[in-house]
Write a protein that holds these residues in place. Sequence first.
Motif, PDB file in Angstrom:
ATOM      1  N   THR A 373       0.835  -1.212   0.000  1.00 48.96           N
ATOM      2  CA  THR A 373       0.000   0.000   0.000  1.00 48.96           C
ATOM      3  C   THR A 373       0.863   1.252   0.000  1.00 48.96           C
ATOM      4  N   ALA A 374       1.913   1.247   0.850  1.00 47.00           N
ATOM      5  CA  ALA A 374       2.785   2.423   0.962  1.00 47.00           C
ATOM      6  C   ALA A 374       3.590   2.638  -0.309  1.00 47.00           C
ATOM      7  N   THR A 375       3.978   1.556  -0.972  1.00 42.61           N
ATOM      8  CA  THR A 375       4.733   1.657  -2.216  1.00 42.61           C
ATOM      9  C   THR A 375       3.909   2.368  -3.299  1.00 42.61           C
ATOM     10  N   GLU A 376       2.681   1.949  -3.434  1.00 42.62           N
ATOM     11  CA  GLU A 376       1.814   2.565  -4.439  1.00 42.62           C
ATOM     12  C   GLU A 376       1.514   4.027  -4.085  1.00 42.62           C
ATOM     13  N   ARG A 377       1.349   4.285  -2.790  1.00 41.45           N
ATOM     14  CA  ARG A 377       1.086   5.658  -2.366  1.00 41.45           C
ATOM     15  C   ARG A 377       2.295   6.555  -2.646  1.00 41.45           C
ATOM     16  N   LEU A 378       3.481   6.057  -2.398  1.00 44.54           N
ATOM     17  CA  LEU A 378       4.693   6.842  -2.642  1.00 44.54           C
ATOM     18  C   LEU A 378       4.831   7.177  -4.123  1.00 44.54           C
ATOM     19  N   TYR A 379       4.533   6.220  -4.974  1.00 43.53           N
ATOM     20  CA  TYR A 379       4.668   6.476  -6.409  1.00 43.53           C
ATOM     21  C   TYR A 379       3.659   7.519  -6.887  1.00 43.53           C
ATOM     22  N   GLN A 380       2.473   7.539  -6.245  1.00 43.31           N
ATOM     23  CA  GLN A 380       1.481   8.572  -6.580  1.00 43.31           C
ATOM     24  C   GLN A 380       1.979   9.958  -6.177  1.00 43.31           C
ATOM     25  N   LEU A 381       2.611  10.024  -4.985  1.00 51.13           N
ATOM     26  CA  LEU A 381       3.063  11.309  -4.453  1.00 51.13           C
ATOM     27  C   LEU A 381       4.361  11.783  -5.090  1.00 51.13           C
ATOM     28  N   ASP A 382       5.254  10.830  -5.365  1.00 50.46           N
ATOM     29  CA  ASP A 382       6.603  11.204  -5.807  1.00 50.46           C
ATOM     30  C   ASP A 382       7.165  10.100  -6.701  1.00 50.46           C
ATOM     31  N   PRO A 383       6.885  10.151  -8.003  1.00 53.64           N
ATOM     32  CA  PRO A 383       7.361   9.098  -8.915  1.00 53.64           C
ATOM     33  C   PRO A 383       8.869   9.190  -9.159  1.00 53.64           C
ATOM     34  N   ASN A 390      10.736   0.554  -5.674  1.00 51.47           N
ATOM     35  CA  ASN A 390       9.805  -0.136  -4.790  1.00 51.47           C
ATOM     36  C   ASN A 390       8.628  -0.717  -5.568  1.00 51.47           C
ATOM     37  N   MET A 391       8.186  -0.004  -6.593  1.00 52.44           N
ATOM     38  CA  MET A 391       7.110  -0.523  -7.443  1.00 52.44           C
ATOM     39  C   MET A 391       7.577  -1.776  -8.186  1.00 52.44           C
ATOM     40  N   ALA A 392       8.821  -1.778  -8.632  1.00 52.73           N
ATOM     41  CA  ALA A 392       9.366  -2.962  -9.304  1.00 52.73           C
ATOM     42  C   ALA A 392       9.325  -4.164  -8.373  1.00 52.73           C
TER      43      ALA A 392
END
Length: 547
Positions: A373-383, A390-392
């Motif tokens: 959940t946090a990984t996806e949230r981070l990518y939304q906020l700061d790609p 982390n998404m990988a």
Amino acid sequence: MKAILRISLFLAAVVIVGVTAVQGQRVIKGTVYMDGEPAAGITVEAHKGGEMMTSFDGKYEVEADAKTKYIRFTFIDESKKLEIEGKTGDIFDFAFRGSIPSGDGEEEESGDVNLGTLEELMKAQDKTFLNELSLYTEFYKQKDYKSAIPHWEKLYNQYPKSTPNLYIHGGKIYENYIEKATNDADRDKNIDKYMKLYDKRIKYFGDRGYVLGRKGTSWLKYKLSPDRDQSPEGDDLKAIHKSGYEWLSESVAIQGDKTEPPVLILLMQTTVALFKLGELPKEQVVTNYEKCNEIANAIVAANEDEEKVKQTQETVLPYIENIFGKSGAADCEALVNIFSPQFEEKGDDVDFIKSMLRRLGRANCTETELFGTATERLYQLDPSAEAAFNMARRFLKKDDVDKAREYYQMAIDQETDDELLANYHYERGLLRYAKMGNLVGARNDARRALQLNPDFCEANMLMANIYVAASQKFEGTDLEKSAVFWLACDYFAKARRGEDCAIDASSNLAKYKKYFPNKEEAFMEGLQEGTTYHVGGWINENTKVRF
């Protein structure tokens, strides 16, 4: 959980007080001391009454019943009882360790104590002071501590507020006595005097946070010294760590980012020791790790002292990380319990999410729901590169190889830090090797990781394993295929130099040496031991002939 329970009980006690006050219940109060000082963090519980935890002033006030027989005092997991049945009055001071000081919490002064400062004593030309100061200082400079001590003691006892040097020099004298002691009894006698010196220094010159850090450091250094006749065990060992933990914890709480960096290391060491001794829950280990990391990073960010910043970056932060990583407390359950409520509160804080993901990643908690959940949230906020990395990992856990490879490429394209970039190449190489069977692509990533970080032992292991896998598919004679194992073992040997890879690399070296080319076959090909041999094809590397 115990801390939460105690807070809950305290809140319940407050309610009880409100309900029963009108019934004329007894209120018991007092001060709790440790080693002559007011003690914080002591849970005070009255039999048939209320409960609370003391703050830095050591004071407590709890509701009691007319039939209350005792008061229980608990620090961490050690409890002591004070029987009050049949005693009159409602004020009960208690020494959890040591004795209760007289008066207002300070030691009583004898009639001949002079509380003048150095400036005042010099101005008054106090002959006794000036004479003793001259004698002790001269002997101290010569390191003749035996001759210095009687003059120093006279100043220490009669002129305790004259100069901080009394305590600094006194500490050096006691350290000398402790280090030269021939038995534990003498060592402990001088350690006790040394600890009282710290208390007296706080009394007359303040700076409690700084001095407690030094006190805790000295206590642990000498109580746990390998020079002792007998190493402390059992309850004695617990008591030593508890005392050190108490002083260091209070020091860090007071000093914050002014804490001396080594104190942070010692706090983590005593925290983990008490956890392993069954005296602290794993959640407290995680909390203290977070606190020490936060303070260490604040020291670096403040950038007020170049040497202190260097020490913190190069020694303290890696050491704290290492202690925590090996503590046994850094499991996923503990980390998720700590971070989940924080994530709910700070779900839009990019820096917090990055820090949390790093710690979850280091603890191999990448399969937890919180990490995903946090990984996806981070990518939304700061790609960013780190978010893409982390998404990988996230897609890799889902076995979505194509998406994982796509995000690894994004991370590699954006990253500017060589060490992080090396890790991204390594992990993509591992993906290509293990999931895709793409040995050439995996070798290229592993090689790039080693160009960026030559000491990356895992990348050396990957190179070796790629060549082991390639040996059977390699085009050429049996000797040429076997020669690939020379190259594989070159990389296993390099990997063996890394602490994290040493065992596996050594095992693989022994395992694959038996696949080296046959000595007779090599001789027929004109190959001599120790000469250079070129492995061709897509591998295209040199190695050494050996049997």
